[in-house]
Design a protein around this motif. Structure first.
Motif, PDB file in Angstrom:
ATOM      1  N   MET A  37       0.749  -1.170   0.026  1.00 31.44           N
ATOM      2  CA  MET A  37      -0.394  -0.347   0.505  1.00 31.44           C
ATOM      3  C   MET A  37       0.585   0.925   0.044  1.00 31.44           C
ATOM      4  SD  MET A  37      -3.472   1.596  -0.345  1.00 31.44           S
ATOM      5  CE  MET A  37      -3.275   2.844   0.120  1.00 31.44           C
ATOM      6  N   GLY A  38       2.089   1.094   1.138  1.00 29.92           N
ATOM      7  CA  GLY A  38       3.009   2.069   0.967  1.00 29.92           C
ATOM      8  C   GLY A  38       3.583   2.994  -0.084  1.00 29.92           C
ATOM      9  N   THR A  39       3.972   1.672  -1.167  1.00 29.51           N
ATOM     10  CA  THR A  39       4.422   1.698  -2.254  1.00 29.51           C
ATOM     11  C   THR A  39       3.678   2.219  -3.425  1.00 29.51           C
ATOM     12  OG1 THR A  39       6.226  -0.492  -1.617  1.00 29.51           O
ATOM     13  CG2 THR A  39       6.873   1.007  -4.201  1.00 29.51           C
ATOM     14  N   LEU A  40       2.884   1.792  -3.335  1.00 34.93           N
ATOM     15  CA  LEU A  40       1.489   2.117  -4.303  1.00 34.93           C
ATOM     16  C   LEU A  40       1.178   3.477  -4.214  1.00 34.93           C
ATOM     17  CD1 LEU A  40       0.666   0.635  -7.135  1.00 34.93           C
ATOM     18  CD2 LEU A  40      -1.536   0.480  -5.287  1.00 34.93           C
ATOM     19  N   SER A  41       0.805   4.198  -2.814  1.00 37.11           N
ATOM     20  CA  SER A  41      -0.030   5.145  -2.602  1.00 37.11           C
ATOM     21  C   SER A  41       1.415   6.882  -3.585  1.00 37.11           C
ATOM     22  CB  SER A  41       0.175   5.731  -1.407  1.00 37.11           C
ATOM     23  OG  SER A  41       1.096   5.538  -0.907  1.00 37.11           O
ATOM     24  N   LEU A  42       2.768   6.079  -3.773  1.00 35.38           N
ATOM     25  CA  LEU A  42       4.080   7.021  -3.612  1.00 35.38           C
ATOM     26  C   LEU A  42       3.959   7.021  -5.464  1.00 35.38           C
ATOM     27  CD1 LEU A  42       6.327   6.758  -1.119  1.00 35.38           C
ATOM     28  CD2 LEU A  42       5.539   8.499  -1.678  1.00 35.38           C
ATOM     29  N   ILE A  55       1.614   5.540  -8.130  1.00 33.71           N
ATOM     30  CA  ILE A  55       0.256   6.710  -7.983  1.00 33.71           C
ATOM     31  C   ILE A  55       1.404   7.988  -8.854  1.00 33.71           C
ATOM     32  CG2 ILE A  55      -2.238   6.905  -8.438  1.00 33.71           C
ATOM     33  CD1 ILE A  55      -1.916   3.820  -7.541  1.00 33.71           C
ATOM     34  N   PRO A  56       1.373   8.549  -7.722  1.00 30.71           N
ATOM     35  CA  PRO A  56       1.063  10.286  -7.905  1.00 30.71           C
ATOM     36  C   PRO A  56       2.421  10.433  -8.871  1.00 30.71           C
ATOM     37  CG  PRO A  56       0.683   9.616  -5.497  1.00 30.71           C
ATOM     38  CD  PRO A  56       0.746   8.473  -6.465  1.00 30.71           C
ATOM     39  N   LEU A 113      -2.273  14.831  -6.012  1.00 31.32           N
ATOM     40  CA  LEU A 113      -2.631  13.752  -7.428  1.00 31.32           C
ATOM     41  C   LEU A 113      -4.100  14.520  -7.232  1.00 31.32           C
ATOM     42  CD1 LEU A 113      -2.599  11.539  -9.009  1.00 31.32           C
ATOM     43  CD2 LEU A 113      -2.931   9.970  -7.781  1.00 31.32           C
ATOM     44  N   ILE A 114      -5.248  13.897  -5.740  1.00 29.85           N
ATOM     45  CA  ILE A 114      -6.590  14.641  -5.868  1.00 29.85           C
ATOM     46  C   ILE A 114      -7.079  15.893  -6.281  1.00 29.85           C
ATOM     47  CG2 ILE A 114      -8.774  14.348  -4.026  1.00 29.85           C
ATOM     48  CD1 ILE A 114      -7.386  11.472  -4.687  1.00 29.85           C
TER      49      ILE A 114
END
Ligand SMILES: [Zn+2]
Ligand SMILES: [Zn+2]
Length: 132
Positions: A1-6, A8-9, A41-42
């Motif tokens: 989860m931690g890697t993915l949230s970085l 994607i942006p 990002l949002i």
């Protein structure tokens, strides 16, 4: 989860960077959009999609360059003279009438050197050129 949230942006930021660059945004704006997308990002991605993408993709200027060729420049005005023998129109740079074979190259009566038609005197022997 931690890697993915970085990730994607970051990917979105790279995409925004390339897309904004392609659309001819200034370097400052490109970096601003990309940095904003990575940081928030949002907020920035929808904002870029609405505001940033209004600008059409800048086409390379080579597309228009080929159309600007001046067509009129290709029209060559041919200078002609009338053949004293058959009155045919002969190009000024022809040394012989292609229709009757009459020599179009004036020659000096005295020394026989070739003269230009507009010359009044022979530059070689300094005699006045006699046109027949
Ligand atoms: Zn002729
Ligand atoms: Zn001469």
């Amino acid at each position: 989860m931690g890697t993915l949230s970085l990730l994607i942006p970051l990917l979105a930021g790279i995409w925004v960077y390339n897309d904004a660059k392609k659309r001819g945004h200034t370097t400052t704006m490109v970096l601003l959009w990309a940095a904003g997308t990575i940081a928030m990002l949002i907020v920035f991605l929808p904002l870029y999609l609405i505001l940033g993408r209004r600008q059409p993709v800048v086409k390379p200027q080579r597309d228009n360059a080929e159309k600007t060729i001046d067509v009129e420049a290709t029209v060559v005005v041919e200078e002609t003279v009338c053949c004293p023998m058959c009155a045919s129109k002969v190009k000024t740079d022809y040394k012989l009438c292609p229709y009757c074979g009459h020599t179009m190259q004036p020659k000096c009566e005295f020394c026989g050197c070739e003269l230009k038609r507009e010359w009044k005197n022979c530059p070689n022997c300094q005699q006045p050129a006699v046109s027949k």
